[in-house]
Design a protein around this motif. Sequence first.
Motif, PDB file in Angstrom:
ATOM      1  N   SER A 176       0.816  -1.204   0.000  1.00 39.47           N
ATOM      2  CA  SER A 176       0.000   0.000   0.000  1.00 39.47           C
ATOM      3  C   SER A 176       0.855   1.260   0.000  1.00 39.47           C
ATOM      4  CB  SER A 176      -0.907   0.017   1.231  1.00 39.47           C
ATOM      5  OG  SER A 176      -1.531   1.267   1.307  1.00 39.47           O
ATOM      6  N   ALA A 177       0.584   2.133  -0.989  1.00 38.96           N
ATOM      7  CA  ALA A 177       1.217   3.451  -0.998  1.00 38.96           C
ATOM      8  C   ALA A 177       0.150   4.516  -0.783  1.00 38.96           C
ATOM      9  CB  ALA A 177       1.920   3.664  -2.320  1.00 38.96           C
ATOM     10  N   LEU A 178      -0.919   4.117  -0.133  1.00 41.73           N
ATOM     11  CA  LEU A 178      -2.033   5.057   0.083  1.00 41.73           C
ATOM     12  C   LEU A 178      -1.617   6.154   1.042  1.00 41.73           C
ATOM     13  CD1 LEU A 178      -5.113   2.697   0.465  1.00 41.73           C
ATOM     14  CD2 LEU A 178      -4.821   4.483  -1.249  1.00 41.73           C
ATOM     15  N   LYS A 179      -2.039   7.403   0.693  1.00 43.85           N
ATOM     16  CA  LYS A 179      -1.761   8.508   1.602  1.00 43.85           C
ATOM     17  C   LYS A 179      -2.971   8.721   2.501  1.00 43.85           C
ATOM     18  CE  LYS A 179       1.509  11.368  -0.824  1.00 43.85           C
ATOM     19  NZ  LYS A 179       1.481  12.212  -1.997  1.00 43.85           N
ATOM     20  N   GLU A 180      -2.725   8.651   3.796  1.00 40.73           N
ATOM     21  CA  GLU A 180      -3.849   8.884   4.714  1.00 40.73           C
ATOM     22  C   GLU A 180      -3.967  10.375   4.987  1.00 40.73           C
ATOM     23  OE1 GLU A 180      -3.044   6.945   8.369  1.00 40.73           O
ATOM     24  OE2 GLU A 180      -2.811   4.980   7.430  1.00 40.73           O
ATOM     25  N   TYR A 181      -5.167  10.840   5.127  1.00 44.35           N
ATOM     26  CA  TYR A 181      -5.314  12.157   5.742  1.00 44.35           C
ATOM     27  C   TYR A 181      -6.417  12.035   6.791  1.00 44.35           C
ATOM     28  CZ  TYR A 181      -9.290  13.168   2.653  1.00 44.35           C
ATOM     29  OH  TYR A 181     -10.457  13.139   2.002  1.00 44.35           O
ATOM     30  N   PRO A 182      -6.299  12.787   7.879  1.00 46.95           N
ATOM     31  CA  PRO A 182      -7.203  12.571   9.014  1.00 46.95           C
ATOM     32  C   PRO A 182      -8.652  12.806   8.619  1.00 46.95           C
ATOM     33  CG  PRO A 182      -5.450  14.093   9.570  1.00 46.95           C
ATOM     34  CD  PRO A 182      -5.357  13.877   8.117  1.00 46.95           C
ATOM     35  N   ALA A 183      -9.519  12.061   9.259  1.00 51.08           N
ATOM     36  CA  ALA A 183     -10.943  12.193   8.972  1.00 51.08           C
ATOM     37  C   ALA A 183     -11.535  13.286   9.824  1.00 51.08           C
ATOM     38  CB  ALA A 183     -11.633  10.871   9.267  1.00 51.08           C
ATOM     39  N   GLY A 184     -11.741  14.447   9.214  1.00 53.81           N
ATOM     40  CA  GLY A 184     -12.412  15.521   9.936  1.00 53.81           C
ATOM     41  C   GLY A 184     -13.889  15.180   9.997  1.00 53.81           C
ATOM     42  N   LYS A 185     -14.493  15.497  11.132  1.00 50.65           N
ATOM     43  CA  LYS A 185     -15.921  15.195  11.271  1.00 50.65           C
ATOM     44  C   LYS A 185     -16.750  16.324  10.677  1.00 50.65           C
ATOM     45  CE  LYS A 185     -16.613  12.040  15.041  1.00 50.65           C
ATOM     46  NZ  LYS A 185     -16.583  11.984  16.478  1.00 50.65           N
ATOM     47  N   ALA A 186     -17.916  15.954  10.120  1.00 52.86           N
ATOM     48  CA  ALA A 186     -18.823  16.971   9.596  1.00 52.86           C
ATOM     49  C   ALA A 186     -19.584  17.604  10.759  1.00 52.86           C
ATOM     50  CB  ALA A 186     -19.795  16.345   8.621  1.00 52.86           C
ATOM     51  N   ALA A 187     -20.159  18.770  10.512  1.00 53.12           N
ATOM     52  CA  ALA A 187     -20.940  19.426  11.565  1.00 53.12           C
ATOM     53  C   ALA A 187     -22.299  19.792  11.009  1.00 53.12           C
ATOM     54  CB  ALA A 187     -20.216  20.679  12.040  1.00 53.12           C
ATOM     55  N   GLU A 188     -23.290  19.851  11.887  1.00 55.79           N
ATOM     56  CA  GLU A 188     -24.633  20.212  11.455  1.00 55.79           C
ATOM     57  C   GLU A 188     -25.270  21.163  12.458  1.00 55.79           C
ATOM     58  OE1 GLU A 188     -27.330  16.919  10.913  1.00 55.79           O
ATOM     59  OE2 GLU A 188     -28.332  17.970   9.275  1.00 55.79           O
ATOM     60  N   LEU A 189     -25.874  22.235  11.939  1.00 54.99           N
ATOM     61  CA  LEU A 189     -26.529  23.217  12.814  1.00 54.99           C
ATOM     62  C   LEU A 189     -27.993  23.332  12.427  1.00 54.99           C
ATOM     63  CD1 LEU A 189     -23.872  26.054  12.414  1.00 54.99           C
ATOM     64  CD2 LEU A 189     -23.957  24.354  14.229  1.00 54.99           C
ATOM     65  N   PHE A 190     -28.849  23.671  13.404  1.00 52.66           N
ATOM     66  CA  PHE A 190     -30.276  23.820  13.109  1.00 52.66           C
ATOM     67  C   PHE A 190     -30.758  25.232  13.417  1.00 52.66           C
ATOM     68  CE2 PHE A 190     -29.719  19.290  13.885  1.00 52.66           C
ATOM     69  CZ  PHE A 190     -30.235  18.812  12.694  1.00 52.66           C
ATOM     70  N   TYR A 191     -31.823  25.629  12.709  1.00 49.13           N
ATOM     71  CA  TYR A 191     -32.327  27.002  12.856  1.00 49.13           C
ATOM     72  C   TYR A 191     -33.820  27.019  13.086  1.00 49.13           C
ATOM     73  CZ  TYR A 191     -27.883  28.037  10.597  1.00 49.13           C
ATOM     74  OH  TYR A 191     -26.568  28.115  10.288  1.00 49.13           O
ATOM     75  N   GLU A 192     -34.288  28.112  13.715  1.00 51.03           N
ATOM     76  CA  GLU A 192     -35.724  28.347  13.822  1.00 51.03           C
ATOM     77  C   GLU A 192     -36.231  28.896  12.490  1.00 51.03           C
ATOM     78  OE1 GLU A 192     -37.699  27.498  16.241  1.00 51.03           O
ATOM     79  OE2 GLU A 192     -35.928  26.687  17.270  1.00 51.03           O
ATOM     80  N   VAL A 193     -37.545  28.996  12.360  1.00 50.28           N
ATOM     81  CA  VAL A 193     -38.139  29.502  11.125  1.00 50.28           C
ATOM     82  C   VAL A 193     -37.629  30.913  10.826  1.00 50.28           C
ATOM     83  CG1 VAL A 193     -40.299  30.125  10.011  1.00 50.28           C
ATOM     84  CG2 VAL A 193     -40.209  28.143  11.508  1.00 50.28           C
ATOM     85  N   GLY A 194     -37.160  31.107   9.614  1.00 49.62           N
ATOM     86  CA  GLY A 194     -36.749  32.425   9.171  1.00 49.62           C
ATOM     87  C   GLY A 194     -35.410  32.882   9.724  1.00 49.62           C
ATOM     88  N   GLU A 195     -34.800  32.055  10.560  1.00 47.43           N
ATOM     89  CA  GLU A 195     -33.565  32.482  11.209  1.00 47.43           C
ATOM     90  C   GLU A 195     -32.357  32.067  10.358  1.00 47.43           C
ATOM     91  OE1 GLU A 195     -33.005  31.772  15.722  1.00 47.43           O
ATOM     92  OE2 GLU A 195     -31.662  30.393  14.701  1.00 47.43           O
ATOM     93  N   SER A 196     -31.382  32.954  10.216  1.00 51.11           N
ATOM     94  CA  SER A 196     -30.181  32.551   9.491  1.00 51.11           C
ATOM     95  C   SER A 196     -28.919  32.892  10.288  1.00 51.11           C
ATOM     96  CB  SER A 196     -30.130  33.228   8.113  1.00 51.11           C
ATOM     97  OG  SER A 196     -30.061  34.621   8.275  1.00 51.11           O
ATOM     98  N   ALA A 197     -29.059  33.814  11.251  1.00 48.05           N
ATOM     99  CA  ALA A 197     -27.900  34.174  12.065  1.00 48.05           C
ATOM    100  C   ALA A 197     -27.597  33.048  13.041  1.00 48.05           C
ATOM    101  CB  ALA A 197     -28.194  35.458  12.832  1.00 48.05           C
ATOM    102  N   LEU A 198     -26.356  32.995  13.508  1.00 51.70           N
ATOM    103  CA  LEU A 198     -25.983  31.946  14.453  1.00 51.70           C
ATOM    104  C   LEU A 198     -26.389  32.375  15.857  1.00 51.70           C
ATOM    105  CD1 LEU A 198     -22.428  31.196  13.090  1.00 51.70           C
ATOM    106  CD2 LEU A 198     -24.419  29.719  12.915  1.00 51.70           C
TER     107      LEU A 198
END
Lengths: 174, 595
Positions: free
Chosen positions: B474-496
């Motif tokens: 194997s000459a595979l190059k590993e790169y670390p697995a960054g985790k995905a993130a998920e955020l939720f919003y109220e109706v009409g809301e876009s600000a954090l």
Amino acid sequence: MITKKVVLVGDFATGKTSLIRRYVDNQFSDDYLTTIGVKISKKTVLLHAAELKMEIQLMVWDIEGNTTGKPTNPAYITGAHGLVVVADCTRQSSIENIGMHIQECRKVAKDVPIFLALNKSDLIEDAGELEALLRRLKTRYEQLESVFATSAKEGINVENIFTDLAQSMITKRQ
Amino acid sequence: MDEYGKLRGLLLNQEQQEIALLQTALESLLEETRDPEQIVQKLVPLISKIFSLTLQNNKTEFVEIFSPVIGELLQDTIKNSSTEIAIIMAPIMGKAIKEVVKNERDEIVDALYPVIGNMISKFVAETFKELMQEINQKVQSTFSFEMIKRKITAKVKGISETELLLQNSSHPYMIQSVFLIHKETGILISERSASGIESIEPEMVASMLTAIRSFVNDWISKNSDHFELNEIEFGNSTIRLEVAGCCYLAIVLKGSINRDGQQRIVKVLEKLVENNAQTITEFDGNTQSLPMQEINSELDTLIQHEGHETSSKKGGSWVLAIIAVLLIGGSGFGLYQAYLSDAAETKARLSLYKDPHLSLYAIDVKVDGSSAVLRGRLPAESLQKRLLKNISQALPEFIIDNQVVLTESVPIYEQSLSILKAVVDTINSEEGNRVRFQFEEGILKLNGLIRGHHIHEELLKSLSTLPGVTRVVSALKEYPAGKAAELFYEVGESALNAENKALLDDWIETNAVATLLKLYDGIDLLIIGYSDIQGNTVNNAVIAKKRAQNVVEYLIEKGVAQDRMTNIGVPAPPENSINGVPHSGRSSQIKWVKR
């Protein structure tokens, strides 16, 4: 996942369906369509209490409003974990029937929180008058755990009443 | 006095005579009234005249006087002379019935319905009985091998042969989904579906079904607890409801279910209730309070059954085994033994099927008495070892006779190659992986990019067991697995909001985002904003894009390089979360992508 059954009862045309519609879909319509039988909606609530943070799934039962003399089918109320009696604050008869609805609920669902939604509060301009009415009802019906003046049209207190009810259902049973 | 008498005689002579006459007339009249016989004789010629006069002038009074008597009169007459009355009524009966049917059809239907229903069912039952007798006769009069098999199957199943024939001729059915629902609240306890079938909104289905049940029970069979809604039919599909005290099963199936299937459903429900009645009754919406694993595996037994066809096939082989033993030994012990070997073989085959390394090869397991014979071909010794280990675990009480032949041939290379391709394709279908391979003369060379050390190791491990692979480079190059993130919003809301900001802070810290990006220049961040499906699409697109942009801005603030981020807005809920997602899909996601 925790799931709870919530039932809305009250006279016809007090806005049960509208409250649910505002809560679940965040929509409102002035057209009146009478509910026949039962309509069921689902909504997930995120509860943030001091130490616990949990997701609760509410199955909200919208029962057809009863006209005078015709009682609600008790089978629909059976097993509810929380109840909301809905009255129209502009219609005296619907306010007078609150007691009857509470009694009917108590018959089949003992020991569960009953909330009152005094709906269409946007139609009353005098805030003081509304406040007084709320206080009167709260003292008159001891069985009510909480009383809210709501407006499905303006979205006032809709989210609050359901979130508080969810909170109460969780603490009451655990 | 005489003078006076004479004078009176002179003066009143005529009157006296008249008085005397009157007296006689009066007396005779009095005489007549005292004698009813004479009155009647006088009245008879007049009576019809009296009646007709009264009828003419005062009809209602006349009717009132007579109506109370008429009923009794008729009753008496019918009682005393029913034949005569029948003869009198006969000519008008047809007309009378026609008239009633014309005017009061519904009442007639209601009145006759229960009788006719019973009549029809009686008739059908009788006809069926005749039909069964007829078939029985036919069956008895023809002798064949099929017949023996059928006879024994019927005996084993404890039903008549005819029923078996009918059962076999009925269409197979397929259970698509099974719902276990808490009876009182209508809350879904568990839902299981056959593979490839996904129930839409199972929680809603559970509640709606409960409402329908209540509705039917309350309004149609008002005063009775003994009736239940058993079935809802829709085209070729049926929802069967099997109700116990604390919960009920709703089974969605295609085709028509037979008695066997129904019994199986009842058995599953019985078992569930027997073991968990208390906990289910006390169920308050929290599924964690229930033994979900046990419940689910019990429900799965219903789904795994592919309906009637397989069950009859299975039954068939079982029965044939019994016949074989009967022919040889013919004892009860033999029967039991045959059943045991059959069960053991199934168990062994299942264990092979479950092992991905062995499932590819055709290995035959035959259980005979206390020994199990293995036949077939395997390409590697390691696989043979694996096989023996598997079988001895599955059949610990049997002596294993290994007759498997070891081979290494060209087809193996091709087989391995196709497996290799499939494995690599699967790995590459995941974001961030770019694996290429070369496979020549038993040497497998890998190169490219792979996300995460763990996946790399797993891949090497599984590829090295492939038949025909002697070495993996194997000459595979590993790169670390960054985790995905998920955020939720109220109706009409876009600000954090504060909560989302806290979530992002946490994500940046645990994934060492800035460092990762600096170290690996082959990966970037993709930020996607989503919206719900309510309202206007243009607005939703704007809000979705804003959600993504706000996340990017916040990340820049936190030191993430701007040129390593791309953002897009999608005016719809994310694909991986259509049902049961909080906030109807109003969310944003951060993903790691290869450049």
